[in-house]
Write a protein that holds these residues in place. Structure first.
Motif, short mmCIF file in Angstrom:
data_model
loop_
_atom_site.label_atom_id
_atom_site.label_comp_id
_atom_site.label_asym_id
_atom_site.label_seq_id
_atom_site.Cartn_x
_atom_site.Cartn_y
_atom_site.Cartn_z
N THR A 41 -15.70 -55.51 -14.13
CA THR A 41 -16.33 -56.83 -14.04
C THR A 41 -17.10 -57.23 -15.30
OG1 THR A 41 -16.44 -56.63 -11.63
CG2 THR A 41 -17.89 -58.25 -12.65
N PRO A 42 -17.90 -56.35 -15.93
CA PRO A 42 -18.63 -56.78 -17.12
C PRO A 42 -17.72 -57.31 -18.23
CG PRO A 42 -19.55 -54.73 -16.30
CD PRO A 42 -18.30 -54.97 -15.52
N GLY A 80 2.12 -56.16 -11.95
CA GLY A 80 2.45 -55.66 -13.29
C GLY A 80 2.89 -56.72 -14.28
N ALA A 81 2.59 -58.00 -14.01
CA ALA A 81 2.98 -59.07 -14.93
C ALA A 81 2.39 -58.83 -16.31
CB ALA A 81 2.53 -60.42 -14.40
N ASP A 137 -9.65 -61.78 -7.56
CA ASP A 137 -9.84 -61.03 -6.32
C ASP A 137 -10.22 -59.56 -6.59
OD1 ASP A 137 -8.94 -63.38 -5.22
OD2 ASP A 137 -7.30 -62.48 -4.08
N ASP A 138 -10.75 -58.94 -5.54
CA ASP A 138 -10.91 -57.48 -5.44
C ASP A 138 -12.11 -56.90 -6.18
OD1 ASP A 138 -8.59 -57.71 -4.02
OD2 ASP A 138 -7.32 -56.65 -5.46
N GLY A 139 -12.98 -57.71 -6.76
CA GLY A 139 -14.17 -57.17 -7.41
C GLY A 139 -15.31 -57.02 -6.40
N ASP A 199 -9.59 -58.96 -10.57
CA ASP A 199 -10.69 -58.40 -11.35
C ASP A 199 -10.26 -57.19 -12.18
OD1 ASP A 199 -13.98 -57.90 -11.31
OD2 ASP A 199 -12.84 -56.03 -11.17
N TRP A 200 -9.32 -56.41 -11.65
CA TRP A 200 -9.01 -55.10 -12.23
C TRP A 200 -7.85 -55.11 -13.22
CZ3 TRP A 200 -4.01 -54.40 -10.92
CH2 TRP A 200 -3.55 -54.99 -9.74
#
Length: 229
Positions: A56-57, A170-171, A49-51, A193-194
């Motif tokens: 991403t690259p 934070g896993a 999610d969230d990209g 994604d991040w």
């Protein structure tokens, strides 16, 4: 021995050598692509999610290197800001879904606001080269009858998840790998994604799936479950 004898012997030897060479080439090919050669006894869906973003690259590179495909639930605002990354997702063999435009709590919005969040993302992803999404993930997994109805109006199937990696919370890399280890045939895991720890976990996720005969698949718009690509 007649002259024909040595010729027949030579032909037989050449045939044997050619067969050995082909066998060796086949062996090399099989070892070069273990992910493709492995049998799939079931499919699971990896979702991010969230990209798209500046991360991403690296994420796409890690997925490609480990023979994995995934569904990328993009936010419309980020798709509009990073169209090259949307195209890169598609070029890397990923599927692109709708994750709203600004990641709000949709259940707290009016129907018109929900419509705008979903429709603007459909347009942004398509304009960036990601195709028209068929899958929709509501932010935070929060949904109701109105959200589902608006998504359906745009031909979208709502997708939540079976396993939460907790990478957003934070896993650790170990915990994310263990979460992926709980996946069973047809199930979906939530990742982001991040998340740096998720990126680090990808090689081990790939190894764990392969060890259990599971392959990374697509999400069926008909059933909402992981299926063969």
């Amino acid at each position: 021995m007649s002259a024909a004898g040595p010729r027949r012997t030579g032909r037989r030897l050449a045939t044997v050598l050619a067969a050995l060479a082909l066998a060796a080439a086949g062996t090399l090919t099989a070892h070069a692509t273990p992910a493709q050669a492995a049998a799939c006894n079931g499919y699971v869906a990896l979702t991010f999610d969230d990209g798209p973003s500046g991360n991403t690259p690296a994420l796409l590179n890690a997925l490609r290197q480990n023979g994995l495909r995934a569904t990328m639930f993009n936010e419309g605002r980020y798709a509009a800001a990073n169209p090259a990354q949307v195209r890169a997702q598609v070029a890397a063999g990923m599927w692109v879904g709708n994750h709203s435009y600004t990641h709000p709590h949709l259940t707290q919005l009016t129907q018109a606001q929900i419509d705008a969040e979903i429709s603007r993302t459909q347009q942004a992803v398509a304009a960036a080269g990601g195709g028209t999404p068929k899958l929709f993930r509501p932010p935070y997994g929060e949904t109701n009858a109105t959200v589902r109805a608006v998504a359906a109006r745009y031909g979208l199937t709502q997708i939540i998840w079976d396993v939460d990696s907790q990478d957003w919370n934070g896993a650790s890399t170990d915990a994310i790998v263990q979460a992926a280890g709980r996946l069973t045939n047809g199930q979906i895991i939530l990742m982001h994604d991040w998340a740096a720890n998720t990126l680090a976990a990808i090689p081990r996720i790939a190894q764990g799936l392969a060890a259990r005969g599971l392959c990374a698949g697509a999400i069926s718009p008909q059933t909402g479950r992981a299926v063969a690509p």
